[in-house]
Structure formats: structure tokens, C-alpha cells
Write an enzyme that holds these catalytic residues in place. Structure first.
Site, PDB file in Angstrom:
ATOM      1  CB  THR A  14      -0.938   0.018   1.225  1.00 19.43           C
ATOM      2  OG1 THR A  14      -0.129  -0.164   2.397  1.00 19.43           O
ATOM      3  CG2 THR A  14      -1.973  -1.085   1.153  1.00 19.43           C
ATOM      4  NE  ARG A  46       1.004  -2.997  11.375  1.00 14.80           N
ATOM      5  CZ  ARG A  46       1.164  -3.701  12.495  1.00 14.80           C
ATOM      6  NH1 ARG A  46       0.126  -4.025  13.228  1.00 14.80           N
ATOM      7  NH2 ARG A  46       2.355  -4.057  12.896  1.00 14.80           N
ATOM      8  CG  ASP A 180      21.887   2.075  -6.535  1.00 15.70           C
ATOM      9  OD1 ASP A 180      21.300   2.817  -7.356  1.00 15.70           O
ATOM     10  OD2 ASP A 180      22.783   2.472  -5.789  1.00 15.70           O
ATOM     11  CG  HIS A 181      16.084   3.848  -8.551  1.00 15.28           C
ATOM     12  ND1 HIS A 181      16.416   4.419  -7.360  1.00 15.28           N
ATOM     13  CD2 HIS A 181      15.759   4.881  -9.373  1.00 15.28           C
ATOM     14  CE1 HIS A 181      16.300   5.731  -7.449  1.00 15.28           C
ATOM     15  NE2 HIS A 181      15.902   6.047  -8.658  1.00 15.28           N
ATOM     16  CG  HIS A 243      21.169   6.501  -6.155  1.00 16.77           C
ATOM     17  ND1 HIS A 243      20.773   5.194  -6.154  1.00 16.77           N
ATOM     18  CD2 HIS A 243      20.158   7.201  -5.587  1.00 16.77           C
ATOM     19  CE1 HIS A 243      19.564   5.102  -5.616  1.00 16.77           C
ATOM     20  NE2 HIS A 243      19.175   6.308  -5.252  1.00 16.77           N
TER      21      HIS A 243
HETATM   22  C1  BG6 Z   1      15.981   7.768  -4.187  1.00 16.46           C
HETATM   23  C2  BG6 Z   1      16.157   8.744  -3.068  1.00 16.46           C
HETATM   24  O1  BG6 Z   1      16.793   6.652  -3.985  1.00 16.46           O
HETATM   25  O2  BG6 Z   1      16.325   8.387  -5.418  1.00 16.46           O
HETATM   26  C3  BG6 Z   1      15.332   9.983  -3.309  1.00 16.46           C
HETATM   27  O3  BG6 Z   1      15.769   8.141  -1.838  1.00 16.46           O
HETATM   28  C4  BG6 Z   1      15.605  10.565  -4.676  1.00 16.46           C
HETATM   29  O4  BG6 Z   1      15.589  10.963  -2.298  1.00 16.46           O
HETATM   30  C5  BG6 Z   1      15.515   9.495  -5.759  1.00 16.46           C
HETATM   31  O5  BG6 Z   1      14.670  11.594  -4.923  1.00 16.46           O
HETATM   32  C6  BG6 Z   1      15.967  10.022  -7.111  1.00 16.46           C
HETATM   33  O6  BG6 Z   1      15.690   9.072  -8.100  1.00 16.46           O
HETATM   34  P1  BG6 Z   1      15.412   9.491  -9.608  1.00 16.46           P
HETATM   35  O7  BG6 Z   1      15.315   8.197 -10.334  1.00 16.46           O
HETATM   36  O8  BG6 Z   1      14.154  10.273  -9.607  1.00 16.46           O
HETATM   37  O9  BG6 Z   1      16.578  10.336 -10.030  1.00 16.46           O
END
Ligand code: BG6
Length: 493
Positions: A14, A46, A180-181, A243
Site C-alpha cells: 500500500t 498491515r 539501487d535503481h 547511487h
Molecule cells: C531515491 C532517493 O533513492 O532516489 C530519493 O531516496 C531521490 O531521495 C531518488 O529523490 C531520485 O531518483 P530518480 O530516479 O528520480 O533520479
């Protein structure tokens, strides 16, 4: 190719991440045939919710955030795969019930016992959830089990170690996929290809030819509704530990012997290990800028200062900006400064890497010319995706003037906004057991060891907190640091 069928357990179903990123990513994967019919998604949180309410949440989310338009026929097929179960994660009974539900879903969709546990939760819950997954019998299966977890992985090296120990009681390192996106972003993945497949760049990628590297990860947003989390974390833990250092390691790493996940991650961790540690507080002060935004304005809109934001301590010393000069002390990079910076409330939202090359040696042809610029390679990660290089060329005309010109490859211009989202790639990779773009424990530990030293220096009361007006490029001290070295930040856009 479709990933192997699996049950996806979304803990934190959620929450904001699920709504903005995970549901839309799953839908895109489904639409592209990367998820076949043999999957189910179990939303867990939850809060009580019926399956219908949950599907409605998912529907709203993909209508708002998915890069594909949602057509009704596809939506109803997709929605059948979603169920919801309220769960108290501290109670193992609920997990046993979840096991029962899983068996039904396996049978209904022909799922071969594969389980992907996605924890979009605060890290102190990773341990308890893992124990209950084991004790509730969810890991007793013929198929694979994988754990996908979001950052932050701990608060510092010590807490990260504890957390990792807990996870290791239940999962092997190979089963743990730490997100780590940034590693899911197209152009970050492209760094390898640019570096290792181009005769233009590969031979020049070292201290003989590169003068400095600049990595900028700028955001215009403030802390929004996340003041409570952010005030405890700060930019160092929120962005630098993960990042920024991940991007740096992709730029700095040696070529891996093969493009296999472990070989690539071995090289990345070696690069992180080569980062010159800051030995004293004084070195931190000289090379790292810790900043916090005060009131300012951006595009004509007044902005409040950080200390006035919701859920932020009015006397907070938490940094919303970090800039640093770091060195990778190895043969390839000796003497080349890497300037890194990230901040909230900067003038533009952008992620860019600039590689500045050394000038050609002074020679009789162009001695003492002031119109020569260094060559640049610019990798634009976000929101524009592409690269450009800057070279010197003669200005057309009779005057013998040299001007910099750029050659550009704009990927996002070609494919438009439709490039896959980072989360699509990462979920798909995790479901295929492809771990290259997830962080391995030794990388995480190494990155913590490096940033902990800064955090430690900042804990001393006398360490300076620079301020910058919201909407500006951060504390002036960071510009001075580059000037000391004879450089400046190349403008980003
Ligand atoms: C996240 C952070 O990992 O990455 C955020 O916690 C940040 O604070 C974000 O805003 C930025 O990601 P992107 O993909 O929008 O550059």
C-alpha cells in the site's frame, strides 16, 4: 522472452513505491510478454483490503504512472493475477496462512514453485520478515526463492553488517537482490558498452588522457512528504553511499574478464576499494562539502528552507547537498580528481557524467591559443538520455577561429518517453536470476566504509554546514574546490 513463472510477494503493497513504480513496471512487463500467464502478485501490508480494493489501487496506479495506456481487455486479464492479504509481519501465523494461499496460486496459475519476495519496507523489518518467511515454511519449495530489497541497506557499516548477518541466516548471498535503481537506468547500463566497445574511448580511459570526471545528480524537489525519513538520513546516506558511488564505480572499474555478474561486480568492488579514504576530519573538511538549503526561489516560485519543511527538526544539521573531490588510487586513475555532487532544491533535475579530457600537448600549431576547449564526453542519464562529445573545429569563415562543436546521440529523442523504467528492468532481471545490476554485499560494505568516515567527521560539532539558497547550485565552496585544481563545473542541462 518471458521470465520463469513465479509468485511475487509485495511487502509494503500500500506504499508509495508500489504505487508509483512497482505496479506500473509489472504491467509494462506483462504487456510486453515478459511476464507470461504463470505468475501471481500477492499484495501484503498491515491494512485490511479486499482483493477488489487492491486491484482498484493497482488500476489507479498504472493509469497514472505507467508508460503504456491501459486497455480494458488487457487490464482484466492482468488484474486476475493480483490478490491481497493483510499481514502482521511480526506474527508467524500469518506467514503460514500465506503459504496456504501460495499453494492455491501455484495450482491456479501453473506456477512452478518460484518465489520472489519484494520488500518495499524500512530496513529494520528485513530481518523479521526473513525469519518469518523461513519459519512460516515459505521457503520450502521446489523452485527458487529470491529476496529483493530496497535501499537503504542499513544506516552505516555496522548496522548494514548486522542486517546482512540476519539475512544470511535465511538467504544465501546469491538469493539476495539489493536494489539501487540507478543501476536499472538505461544510460547507466550503457556506460559499459560505451567504454568497452568503442575504439574512440577505450584507449583514452585513464589518467594520461582524462583530466577530471564530474558526476552530478541534481534534483529540484525538496524533501516533500519524506521529512521524517530524510532528516535522519541526509544526502550522504540517501544518494552518495548508493547511487553516486555506484555510478562512479561503473566509470572507474577495470574491464571485467567476462560480462558475467560476478566478474563485473568484482571489478566494481575493486574500484570502490581503491577510493582514497579520508584519513582525518581535516581532509574531510578540505574535500567534502556538506550543505543545507535555506529559503529561495525556483522559476518564480518561493521555496521554504529545509529547516522549515514538515517533519524536519527546526535545528537540523542534516545535509541536503553533498559535493566531494575523491580519488581512485590505482594505476589507471592516479591523480585524476572525481568531483561528485548531489542535492535537493538545485536548479534542474538532471543526472550527468562529464569526462573532461586533457588538452593536446602545446605544439607549434596551436601554441598559446585561448579558443581551444578541452574535449568532453557527456553521458546524460536522466531525464534526457544520450551522450555527446565536444570537439574543436574551425569556425567557418576567413578568420582563423576555433570553436567547440558537439556531436550528439540523443537516445530519449529517438525512443521518446517510452524507454523502460529502471524498475521494469530490475524486476525482470531478478525474475531471471540476472544479478549484474544489483549491489553485492561487499560493494555495499565498501561504500559504507567510505562514507562513514565523512559522517564521522560531521558528527563533530565544529564541522561546517554550508548553506545554499533553494534553487541555486549549492554552496560556493564546491566551486572553489574545483578552481583550486584549475577546473570548473561544466554547465549541465
Ligand atoms: C531515491 C532517493 O533513492 O532516489 C530519493 O531516496 C531521490 O531521495 C531518488 O529523490 C531520485 O531518483 P530518480 O530516479 O528520480 O533520479
Amino acid at each position: 522472452i518471458a521470465a520463469a513463472g513465479a509468485v511475487y510477494y509485495l511487502f509494503g503493497a500500500t506504499g508509495d513505491l508500489a504505487r508509483r513504480k512497482l505496479f506500473p513496471a509489472l504491467f509494462s512487463l506483462y504487456k510486453e510478454g515478459k511476464l507470461a500467464e504463470d505468475f501471481a502478485v500477492v499484495g501484503l501490508a498491515r491494512r485490511p483490503r479486499t482483493n477488489e480494493q487492491f486491484r482498484e489501487d493497482v488500476h489507479e496506479s498504472i493509469k497514472e504512472f505507467c508508460r503504456y495506456k491501459v486497455d480494458d481487455a488487457l487490464w482484466s486479464k492482468f488484474a486476475e493475477h493480483f490478490v491481497y492479504m493483510p499481514l502482521d509481519i511480526n506474527n508467524v501465523e500469518g506467514f503460514r496462512e500465506l503459504k496456504g494461499l501460495t499453494e492455491q496460486l501455484d495450482a491456479k496459475f501453473g506456477i512452478p514453485g518460484n518465489r520472489l519476495f519484494y520488500l518495499a519496507l524500512a530496513p529494520d523489518l528485513f530481518g523479521p520478515v526473513s525469519f518469518n518467511l523461513r519459519d512460516g515454511g515459505l521457503l520450502e519449495t521446489q523452485g527458487w526463492s529470491r529476496l529483493v530489497i530496497e535501499k537503504p541497506f542499513g544506516y552505516d557499516l555496522e548496522s548494514a553488517r548486522k542486517l546482512n548477518k540476519q539475512l544470511n541466516q535465511v538467504f544465501q548471498e546469491e538469493q539476495i537482490y539489493r536494489i539501487d535503481h540507478y543501476l536499472g537506468k538505461e544510460m547507466v547500463q550503457n556506460i559499459q558498452v560505451l567504454r568497452f566497445s568503442n575504439a574512440f574511448f577505450e584507449p583514452l580511459w585513464n589518467n594520461k588522457h582524462i583530466a577530471n570526471v564530474q558526476i552530478t545528480l541534481a534534483e529540484t524537489v525538496g524533501v516533500e512528504e519524506r521529512g521524517g525519513y530524510y532528516d535522519k538520513s541526509g544526502a550522504l546516506r540517501d544518494m552518495v553511499q548508493n547511487h553516486l558511488l555506484q555510478m562512479l564505480s561503473m566509470i572507474a572499474m577495470e574491464p571485467p574478464s567476462r560480462l558475467h555478474p560476478e566478474d563485473i561486480r568484482d571489478e566494481k568492488v575493486k574500484a570502490l576499494r581503491s577510493l582514497r579514504p579520508f584519513a582525518t576530519d581535516e581532509e574531510v573538511a578540505r574535500n567534502v562539502v556538506r550543505g543545507q538549503y535555506t529559503a529561495g526561489a525556483l522559476k518564480g516560485k518561493d521555496l521554504t528552507g529545509y529547516r522549515e519543511e514538515d517533519s524536519v527538526n527546526p535545528e537540523s544539521k542534516t545535509e541536503t547537498y553533498v559535493g566531494a573531490r575523491v580519488f581512485v588510487d590505482n594505476f589507471r586513475w592516479a591523480g585524476v580528481p572525481f568531483y561528485i555532487r548531489t542535492g535537493k532544491r538545485l536548479p534542474v533535475k538532471t543526472t550527468e557524467v562529464v569526462i573532461e579530457f586533457k588538452n593536446v600537448p602545446d605544439n607549434v600549431l596551436f601554441a598559446n591559443r585561448h579558443d581551444l576547449s578541452p574535449n568532453l564526453l557527456v553521458i546524460r542519464v536522466n531525464p534526457m538520455e544520450g551522450i555527446y562529445i565536444k570537439i574543436n573545429a574551425k569556425k567557418p569563415g576567413v578568420d582563423n577561429v576555433i570553436q567547440p562543436v558537439s556531436m550528439e546521440f540523443c537516445q530519449s529523442c529517438q525512443i521518446g518517453i517510452n524507454t523502460p523504467e529502471a524498475y521494469e528492468r530490475l524486476i525482470y532481471d531478478a525474475a531471471r536470476g540476472e544479478s549484474t545490476y544489483f549491489t553485492r554485499w561487499d560493494e555495499v560494505a565498501q561504500a559504507w566504509a567510505f562514507v562513514d568516515r565523512m559522517a564521522q567527521a560531521w558528527r563533530e560539532d565544529n564541522s561546517e554546514l554550508h548553506t545554499y539558497a533553494a534553487g541555486s547550485w549549492g554552496p560556493a565552496r564546491m566551486d572553489e574546490m574545483l578552481e583550486e585544481d584549475g577546473f570548473f563545473w561544466w554547465p549541465v542541462n
